[in-house]
Motif scaffolding. Structure first.
Motif, PDB file in Angstrom:
ATOM      1  N   LYS A 192      80.063  20.048 -73.284  1.00  0.00           N
ATOM      2  CA  LYS A 192      78.886  19.197 -73.075  1.00  0.00           C
ATOM      3  C   LYS A 192      77.614  20.032 -73.081  1.00  0.00           C
ATOM      4  O   LYS A 192      77.617  21.169 -72.607  1.00  0.00           O
ATOM      5  N   THR A 193      76.533  19.435 -73.585  1.00  0.00           N
ATOM      6  CA  THR A 193      75.236  20.101 -73.536  1.00  0.00           C
ATOM      7  C   THR A 193      74.747  20.088 -72.087  1.00  0.00           C
ATOM      8  O   THR A 193      74.919  19.101 -71.377  1.00  0.00           O
ATOM      9  N   HIS A 194      74.104  21.178 -71.679  1.00  0.00           N
ATOM     10  CA  HIS A 194      73.565  21.232 -70.317  1.00  0.00           C
ATOM     11  C   HIS A 194      72.191  20.553 -70.285  1.00  0.00           C
ATOM     12  O   HIS A 194      71.366  20.772 -71.179  1.00  0.00           O
ATOM     13  N   VAL A 195      71.993  19.723 -69.268  1.00  0.00           N
ATOM     14  CA  VAL A 195      70.686  19.103 -69.067  1.00  0.00           C
ATOM     15  C   VAL A 195      70.264  19.349 -67.620  1.00  0.00           C
ATOM     16  O   VAL A 195      71.048  19.143 -66.691  1.00  0.00           O
ATOM     17  N   VAL A 196      69.037  19.855 -67.469  1.00  0.00           N
ATOM     18  CA  VAL A 196      68.477  20.000 -66.124  1.00  0.00           C
ATOM     19  C   VAL A 196      67.310  19.022 -66.038  1.00  0.00           C
ATOM     20  O   VAL A 196      66.385  19.085 -66.857  1.00  0.00           O
ATOM     21  N   ILE A 238      68.276  27.376 -60.932  1.00  0.00           N
ATOM     22  CA  ILE A 238      69.306  26.756 -61.793  1.00  0.00           C
ATOM     23  C   ILE A 238      69.330  27.438 -63.161  1.00  0.00           C
ATOM     24  O   ILE A 238      70.389  27.734 -63.703  1.00  0.00           O
ATOM     25  N   LEU A 239      68.142  27.706 -63.707  1.00  0.00           N
ATOM     26  CA  LEU A 239      68.086  28.352 -65.030  1.00  0.00           C
ATOM     27  C   LEU A 239      68.722  29.738 -64.972  1.00  0.00           C
ATOM     28  O   LEU A 239      69.451  30.139 -65.884  1.00  0.00           O
ATOM     29  N   GLY A 240      68.447  30.464 -63.899  1.00  0.00           N
ATOM     30  CA  GLY A 240      69.035  31.798 -63.728  1.00  0.00           C
ATOM     31  C   GLY A 240      70.554  31.712 -63.700  1.00  0.00           C
ATOM     32  O   GLY A 240      71.243  32.504 -64.361  1.00  0.00           O
ATOM     33  N   ASP A 241      71.074  30.739 -62.969  1.00  0.00           N
ATOM     34  CA  ASP A 241      72.538  30.583 -62.895  1.00  0.00           C
ATOM     35  C   ASP A 241      73.122  30.194 -64.251  1.00  0.00           C
ATOM     36  O   ASP A 241      74.194  30.652 -64.638  1.00  0.00           O
ATOM     37  N   LEU A 242      72.392  29.319 -64.972  1.00  0.00           N
ATOM     38  CA  LEU A 242      72.884  28.906 -66.292  1.00  0.00           C
ATOM     39  C   LEU A 242      72.916  30.081 -67.268  1.00  0.00           C
ATOM     40  O   LEU A 242      73.862  30.234 -68.033  1.00  0.00           O
ATOM     41  N   TYR A 243      71.859  30.898 -67.220  1.00  0.00           N
ATOM     42  CA  TYR A 243      71.840  32.066 -68.105  1.00  0.00           C
ATOM     43  C   TYR A 243      73.039  32.964 -67.788  1.00  0.00           C
ATOM     44  O   TYR A 243      73.713  33.471 -68.689  1.00  0.00           O
ATOM     45  N   GLN A 244      73.271  33.110 -66.495  1.00  0.00           N
ATOM     46  CA  GLN A 244      74.395  33.947 -66.045  1.00  0.00           C
ATOM     47  C   GLN A 244      75.721  33.401 -66.594  1.00  0.00           C
ATOM     48  O   GLN A 244      76.505  34.126 -67.206  1.00  0.00           O
ATOM     49  N   LEU A 246      76.350  30.940 -68.912  1.00  0.00           N
ATOM     50  CA  LEU A 246      76.497  30.623 -70.336  1.00  0.00           C
ATOM     51  C   LEU A 246      76.358  31.849 -71.233  1.00  0.00           C
ATOM     52  O   LEU A 246      76.945  31.891 -72.311  1.00  0.00           O
ATOM     53  N   LYS A 247      75.565  32.816 -70.826  1.00  0.00           N
ATOM     54  CA  LYS A 247      75.288  33.933 -71.728  1.00  0.00           C
ATOM     55  C   LYS A 247      75.928  35.238 -71.251  1.00  0.00           C
ATOM     56  O   LYS A 247      76.675  35.856 -71.989  1.00  0.00           O
ATOM     57  N   ILE A 248      75.624  35.648 -70.032  1.00  0.00           N
ATOM     58  CA  ILE A 248      76.160  36.943 -69.573  1.00  0.00           C
ATOM     59  C   ILE A 248      77.680  36.881 -69.468  1.00  0.00           C
ATOM     60  O   ILE A 248      78.384  37.770 -69.935  1.00  0.00           O
ATOM     61  N   GLU A 249      78.178  35.801 -68.871  1.00  0.00           N
ATOM     62  CA  GLU A 249      79.632  35.704 -68.647  1.00  0.00           C
ATOM     63  C   GLU A 249      80.414  35.605 -69.961  1.00  0.00           C
ATOM     64  O   GLU A 249      81.619  35.794 -69.971  1.00  0.00           O
ATOM     65  N   ASN A 250      79.714  35.266 -71.043  1.00  0.00           N
ATOM     66  CA  ASN A 250      80.415  35.130 -72.316  1.00  0.00           C
ATOM     67  C   ASN A 250      80.293  36.351 -73.220  1.00  0.00           C
ATOM     68  O   ASN A 250      80.732  36.315 -74.371  1.00  0.00           O
TER      69      ASN A 250
END
Lengths: 577, 353
Positions: A192-196, A238-244, A246-250
């Motif tokens: 799913k696409t993330h929406v904030v 929230i954006l910081g957690d999403l970056y973490q 979606l991007k760093i963890e991958n």
């Protein structure tokens, strides 16, 4: 007995890796005479891409270099980090990592008014590594169909939906949310696409009901609860957690890195702003940090009143350099060059540098050009920061911290100071230091987990002081008195100096040397205590010395090309060439 | 250990290249199969977008009543100008037709979402070789042997044709007089490109591609508009083509070459020229490592005053030393073609491997 079998030590050592897009830097901090010191650092290519596709390979390569130089064994035969440190000297007690190697988060901002909700959403987004790939607002005049197709083409990872002051307009926000719902239903594949949603609080229930099933959905406080106020904190979190996540963890190999460390991996920009916060707390004043990288530019300010971070992934001295031309005309770049150059040469140079992003200048002309581009990149982001943060001017500073190869590797340190003074045009009395060894993110990580070790590492010279700057605000005719200074230092005795308007003076003051200054500005100049008000201050030397910048603010460049180039050359010479 | 940037310029090497669909589809070749450049290896249907019809608004009815006026069901194929909605009244009736061919994808909150009939997208092999592996639904890896030359910039397109070197040396520009009916279907090679008219004439004569050392930066944004690929081997600063690359292309004259002009080039996915050749004994295998800088290696210098010059590493300096302008960096002493030996910081060295 192997290194792993020997006993642990009784003091703590820290190894911190900063994994950038192209280079991974590892810094080793350990006790020297009971104090934490930076004992070694090494850099190796980042190995996120092929053929390695594992971020830990670059870290291991850098660790091997440290071992070669120091003789300290850090890795086991199987490439595992030896932890904790052994009495034999092998290994390390703690490992942490900061990361900017992950690609930016592909984001669509959807809001109502460009200058209100969309602007605030952008301020929040610019605190992480993110690309704003599309923007919807009332001003875009797109039909619903065009917006849906734009979403399908953009394939965003995140939609940041804002709009409406609390209790304000509902109809248009509803339409926007409905369009997004249709778009993401068509877009959704396996994930799913993330929406904030960070808009009108009164619409929260309705928007949640509409989007929570279709999207990976989260709610934040309205970024613009009223026209006059902005609240970004929950959105930023929230954006910081999403970056973490979606991007760093991958990133490939990130699990191997996490297996070495119980601490969360930190985005480099966060670690950078963390160390700026740390200095601000230490000096109880405002500290600005500039990190001019190849692929991004971070601008952080911290002080008693604020902690702000602005990250631009579309600006940098490498591949994104051509984007500077969206912000300034080539002619503006020519204007800041102390040697003759055409707009077309500037344009060609920028495009060519983007092809070879990590190259360095080998001629004086290209050196000047790279420093001029750095000046304008910093100025662009500085201006954006002032607008975003609703500041008429930069508040008085205690310290300016500078990072990034173009700035810290300048052949002469005066060039670094001149570049940042021209870019930010700060006023007051402040020091300038550079991250010569590329360890600021590591120090930011350390400051979070071991503040005392950070103090000791800094006292041990992890950063390089360039000197203090006295920069009065104000304007007067060239040649008129701007500032009277009495310099009292143990080594040099007493020196009285009249600095006139337009002058840039550098007084030799060696690193670590202390001097008492008695400052008396002229009536129309202000060094931070009101026009004409002076003060006694203590300053310290650096690689450049004591810099008095009485050129006035804003800086004025002559219209005539020859006179302008001559003045710019003069400023370079004044700062040591 | 210093690891500079690297460019592959190999006369004969084993090459494996991925050919993947932009979205999942169907692979129509099998592992081990020989393929030709024009052969389709995979295909998919490419979305053309969605059309939104605000049905409730057009009919003037509440959102929940829209289904009552629909003449087709969700998921049904529709044709352009065929009726979609009808509302009959006592005195008049309203009818709305489909503006597109496609299917009625969804009825959502009073809107009709029409999905336009997708185009068929066919992925061609673009190089002759053997299917090394298949990724089901996505594409293949093709293995071949031949010459491999990496460029620094591409206009974003792909092409296949015979190599024709049109200038006598690597420092000459391609000019209009080089292009006539004789070069139809060929890939043209020249020192550099600086005239737009050349491109127009190349397009008119069905040229399949152009390879040059440099193009002016101002011209670069126009190049993706041409239907054939344009590859730049050096940069945008007026550099001639590197002698090693020019020589190798001269040796490839009249041979079939594949051009991959990736525009958003990364180090891992640079634009490249592949000239397939028959495999001989002892062909070097695919290289996966990034070799360190060593004496005797051939390097290209990336920045002025030696930009584009190719030389040989004489001595590697692993620790920082002063460049002519005072920058302190590790690097190497490089012997240039004119015999001069100069110190070059390692970020400005491009290892030709």
């Amino acid at each position: 007995m192997s290194e792993i079998d020997s006993a642990p030590t009784d003091h703590s050592s820290f190894l911190v890796a900063d994994c950038g897009k192209s280079v991974t830097t590892v810094a080793l901090f350990d006790a020297v005479d009971g104090m934490c010191r930076l004992v070694a650092r090494a850099a190796a290519p980042t190995t996120v891409g092929a053929p390695w596709s594992n971020i830990i390979v670059g870290i291991q390569q850098a660790l091997k270099q440290i071992s070669e130089v120091t003789g300290r064994i850090l890795l086991s035969e199987h490439g595992e980090l030896i932890m904790p440190a052994r009495t034999t000297g092998a290994g390390v007690d703690h490992f942490g990592a900061t990361i900017s190697a992950a690609p930016p988060l592909r984001t669509v901002i959807a809001g109502l008014l460009q200058d209100v909700s969309v602007a605030s959403a952008r301020h929040a987004l610019h605190t992480i590594y993110a690309d704003e790939i599309h923007t919807f607002s009332l001003a875009d005049n797109l039909t619903e169909q065009e917006r849906i197709n734009a979403l399908l083409e953009a394939k965003p990872e995140l939609i940041l939906l804002t709009g409406g002051t609390d209790g304000g307009d509902r109809g248009r926000l509803r339409e926007l949310a409905e369009t997004i719902e249709v778009g993401i239903n068509l877009l959704n594949g396996s994930q799913k696409t993330h929406v904030v949603f960070a808009g009108n609080r009164a619409m929260r229930e309705e928007v949640t009901k509409l989007l929570e099933k279709s999207a990976a959905y989260q709610v934040a406080d309205n970024v613009r609860p009223t026209l006059e106020t902005e609240q970004l904190a929950t959105t930023i979190d929230i954006l910081g957690d999403l970056y973490q996540s979606l991007k760093i963890e991958n990133l490939p190999g990130v699990d191997d890195v996490k297996a070495w460390s119980p601490y969360p991996l930190l985005p480099t920009a966060r670690a950078f702003s963390g160390i700026i916060d740390y200095f601000a707390a230490l000096y109880e004043g405002n500290v600005v940090g500039l990190d001019l990288g190849s692929d991004s530019l971070s601008y952080a300010i911290s002080g008693p009143q604020q902690q702000r971070l602005l990250v631009r992934t579309d600006l940098g001295v490498g591949a994104p350099l051509p984007n500077l031309l969206n912000e300034v005309e080539p002619g503006e770049i020519v204007k800041w060059m102390p040697v003759e150059i055409t707009s077309s040469q500037v344009y060609s140079f920028i495009q060519d540098k983007a092809l070879h992003p990590y190259t360095v200048p080998m001629t004086e002309k290209e050196l000047y050009l790279e420093q001029t581009l750095a000046r304008l990149l910093l100025r662009t982001v500085h201006n954006e920061a002032l607008v975003s943060w609703h500041w008429p001017a930069l508040p008085p500073l205690e310290m300016l911290l500078v990072r990034g190869t173009t700035l810290v590797n300048a052949p002469r340190p005066g060039q670094t100071v001149l570049t940042v003074l021209d870019a930010l045009q700060p006023t007051g009395i402040f020091s300038v230091a550079i991250d010569k060894y590329g360890v600021l993110p590591a120090l930011g990580w350390l400051a979070l987990h071991e503040p005392l070790a950070t103090v000791q590492a800094l006292e041990g010279g992890a950063l390089v002081d360039l000197g203090w700057v006295i920069a009065p605000a104000g304007q007067a005719e060239p040649g008129k008195l701007a500032l009277k200074i009495v310099v009292d230092s143990e080594r040099k005795g007493n020196l009285e100096l009249d600095v006139t308007s337009g002058e840039l003076e550098v007084l030799p003051l060696a690193p670590g040397e202390e001097a008492q200054l008695t400052l008396k500005p002229a009536r129309n100049f202000d060094i931070g205590f009101g026009p004409g008000h002076g003060k006694k201050v203590t300053v310290y030397g650096g690689d450049v010395g004591l810099i008095i910048d009485a050129r006035g603010r804003p800086l004025q460049l002559p219209q005539d090309e020859t006179a302008r180039r001559s003045l710019l050359r003069q400023w370079h010479w004044d700062m040591g060439g | 250990m210093i690891t500079p940037s690297q460019t592959t310029v190999k006369p004969l090497i084993k090459i494996r290249r991925q050919r993947m669909l932009p979205q999942a589809g169907e692979v129509i070749v099998s592992q081990g199969q020989q393929v030709s450049p024009v052969q389709v290896v995979a295909r998919t249907s490419q979305q053309k977008g969605f059309t939104v019809i605000p049905a409730a608004e057009l009919l003037g009815v509440p959102v929940e009543e829209v289904p009552a006026y629909l003449l087709v069901e969700e998921g049904t194929a529709i044709q352009r100008k065929k009726p979609l909605l009808r509302k009959s009244g006592l005195f008049n009736s309203k009818q709305f037709t489909s503006p597109v061919n496609g299917i009625l994808y969804e009825v959502s909150k009073g809107r009709l979402i029409l999905q336009q009939t997708p185009d068929l997208f066919e992925l061609r092999a673009m190089l002759p070789g053997r299917v090394y592996s298949v990724r089901s639904g996505w594409g293949v890896v093709i293995e071949t042997t031949g010459t491999l030359i990496q460029a620094v910039w591409g206009s974003g397109r792909e092409g296949y044709g015979k190599i024709r070197v049109v200038t006598d040396d690597r420092e000459q520009p391609i000019q209009e007089q080089h292009i006539d009916a004789d070069v139809r279907g060929a890939i043209l090679v020249a020192g550099y490109l600086d005239q737009r008219q050349v491109l127009e004439k190349a397009a008119a004569n069905s040229v399949r591609g152009i390879i040059v050392g440099s193009v002016p930066a101002v011209m670069a944004p126009l190049l993706p508009n041409y239907r054939f690929p344009i590859l730049v081997t050096e940069g945008f600063a007026g550099q001639p083509m590197a002698p090693t690359i020019f020589r190798l292309l001269q040796q490839s004259e009249e041979r079939q070459a594949s051009l991959f002009g990736n525009k958003e080039a990364t180090q891992e996915k640079r634009p490249e020229i592949i000239v397939s050749l028959p495999a001989g004994e002892g062909v070097e295998d695919v290289q996966q490592t990034a070799p360190a800088l060593e004496a005797g290696q051939q390097v290209r210098i990336l920045r002025a005053p030696y930009a584009g010059e190719v030389g040989e590493v004489v001595t590697v300096h692993p620790y920082s030393r002063n460049s002519t302008i005072g920058l302190r960096l590790p690097g190497a002493d490089v012997s240039l073609a004119d015999g001069q030996v100069v110190f070059v910081p390692y970020p400005n060295l491009d290892l030709i491997k």
